[in-house]
Design an enzyme around this catalytic site. Structure first.
Site, PDB file in Angstrom:
ATOM      1  N   LYS A 207       0.840  -1.205   0.000  1.00 54.79           N
ATOM      2  CA  LYS A 207       0.000   0.000   0.000  1.00 54.79           C
ATOM      3  C   LYS A 207       0.878   1.259   0.000  1.00 54.79           C
ATOM      4  O   LYS A 207       0.628   2.202  -0.744  1.00 54.79           O
ATOM      5  CB  LYS A 207      -0.939  -0.009   1.219  1.00 54.79           C
ATOM      6  CG  LYS A 207      -2.055  -1.044   1.081  1.00 54.79           C
ATOM      7  CD  LYS A 207      -2.853  -1.284   2.352  1.00 54.79           C
ATOM      8  CE  LYS A 207      -3.897  -2.390   2.110  1.00 54.79           C
ATOM      9  NZ  LYS A 207      -4.687  -2.746   3.291  1.00 54.79           N
TER      10      LYS A 207
ATOM     11  N   ASP B 114     -11.179   2.324   3.497  1.00 56.78           N
ATOM     12  CA  ASP B 114     -11.478   0.886   3.374  1.00 56.78           C
ATOM     13  C   ASP B 114     -12.977   0.640   3.162  1.00 56.78           C
ATOM     14  O   ASP B 114     -13.370  -0.438   2.733  1.00 56.78           O
ATOM     15  CB  ASP B 114     -11.094   0.171   4.683  1.00 56.78           C
ATOM     16  CG  ASP B 114      -9.777  -0.567   4.593  1.00 56.78           C
ATOM     17  OD1 ASP B 114      -9.398  -0.975   3.476  1.00 56.78           O
ATOM     18  OD2 ASP B 114      -9.133  -0.747   5.649  1.00 56.78           O
TER      19      ASP B 114
ATOM     20  N   GLN C  63      -4.927  -1.836   9.397  1.00 61.78           N
ATOM     21  CA  GLN C  63      -4.805  -3.148   8.779  1.00 61.78           C
ATOM     22  C   GLN C  63      -5.405  -4.208   9.700  1.00 61.78           C
ATOM     23  O   GLN C  63      -5.148  -4.232  10.901  1.00 61.78           O
ATOM     24  CB  GLN C  63      -3.319  -3.459   8.490  1.00 61.78           C
ATOM     25  CG  GLN C  63      -3.085  -4.700   7.658  1.00 61.78           C
ATOM     26  CD  GLN C  63      -3.656  -4.623   6.238  1.00 61.78           C
ATOM     27  OE1 GLN C  63      -3.805  -3.543   5.668  1.00 61.78           O
ATOM     28  NE2 GLN C  63      -3.997  -5.768   5.677  1.00 61.78           N
TER      29      GLN C  63
END
Ligand code: GUN
Length: 283
Positions: free
Chosen positions: A51, A118, A95
């Site tokens: 990322k 997200d 995460q």
């Protein structure tokens, strides 16, 4: 045909890089993403590294905050609050998975919805299910883009999704339904799974087990999307949920692992970050 997610990902990232340059001229700054990584799970480390690399390539400013697995829930909530209040931060991502002593739902709900790149916050999930304008979760969004890229007309097709997680199975089923496929959501407890899977024109597999889908579970000519990321116990290499060697001869098109869905997840995260930035600038 092998559906090369990496190639599509590269072309989308090139276009995003140009867009970020234009936005920089327009707004006097570039988008800014913060990724929080707790612990040192190798899969999570690898995702987070990917990322950061993609963001840097595109010109998105990015910071990775790493904390030991022993961090308390409150300490993590404090970091999120600080990022929520930082006007220069556009995207915040934690995460997953988190260590067991931390309540994941509480953490996800703490992220400001407008910075939730997200699309895991309950407010963003609700908007998706209510068909309101919203940010789309990265992996499901990437899968729909891959199907378009492969020239698959989703409308009217039988889609079977194996897996019902909040991150992939359920939202990808919803996006396929919205694209007018007829969708079945199957899982590890589905009876006659092979028979159900064989009905699929589009088979999406997100179950997290190597070689879970074998050739006998795939209708000849089906399109197979493999979301799995596993360690192959025979070779030690990265592999998906589908027995690629066998299934590639039955399917009309299939995504490889690595190089299929994975790069698209990261690229869609970049898109969501740019989108969050633009929305915040125009608030
Ligand atoms: N863990 C596995 N996939 C994802 C993802 O897309 N986002 C986050 N935050 N964690 C993940």
């Amino acid at each position: 045909m092998i559906i090369k997610g990496k190639d599509l990902s590269t072309s989308i990232k090139e276009a995003l890089k140009v867009r970020v340059g234009v936005l920089n001229e327009q707004y006097g700054r570039t988008p800014n993403l913060t990724v929080i990584l707790v612990g040192d799970d190798p899969g999570s480390v690898s995702y987070v590294t990917g990322k950061a690399k993609a963001a840097t390539e595109i010109g998105i400013r990015n910071t990775t905050i790493r904390r030991e697995a022993t961090i308390s829930e409150q300490e993590l909530l404090d970091i999120i609050e600080q990022l929520n209040n930082d006007d220069d931060v556009d995207g915040v991502l934690v995460q997953l998975p988190l260590p067991k002593h931390i309540n994941e739902n509480k953490i996800i709900a703490a992220i400001l919805p407008e910075k939730d790149v997200d699309a895991f916050h309950p407010m963003n999930v609700a908007k998706l299910w209510l068909k309101q304008p919203c940010v789309l979760p990265c992996t499901p969004k990437g899968i729909i883009k891959l199907l378009h890229f492969a020239g698959v007309d989703i409308a009217g097709k039988e889609a079977v999704v194996i897996g019902r997680s909040n991150i992939v199975g359920q939202p990808v089923a919803k996006l396929l339904l919205d694209a007018n496929a007829t969708v079945t959501v199957a899982h590890s407890k589905t009876k006659n799974l092979a028979e159900v899977a064989r009905r699929a024109d589009i088979l999406v597999v997100a179950i997290g087990r190597e070689r879970f889908v074998t050739a006998d579970m795939v209708k000849p000519g089906a399109v197979v999307i493999d979301v799995g990321v596993n360690r192959d116990t025979r070779t030690g290499k990265l592999c998906g949920d589908v027995d690629f060697e066998e299934v590639q001869h039955v399917a009309a098109a299939i995504t490889p692992v690595p190089g299929g869905v994975g790069p698209m997840t990261i690229t869609c995260l970049m898109e969501n970050t740019v989108e969050a930035f633009v929305n915040r600038m125009n608030k």
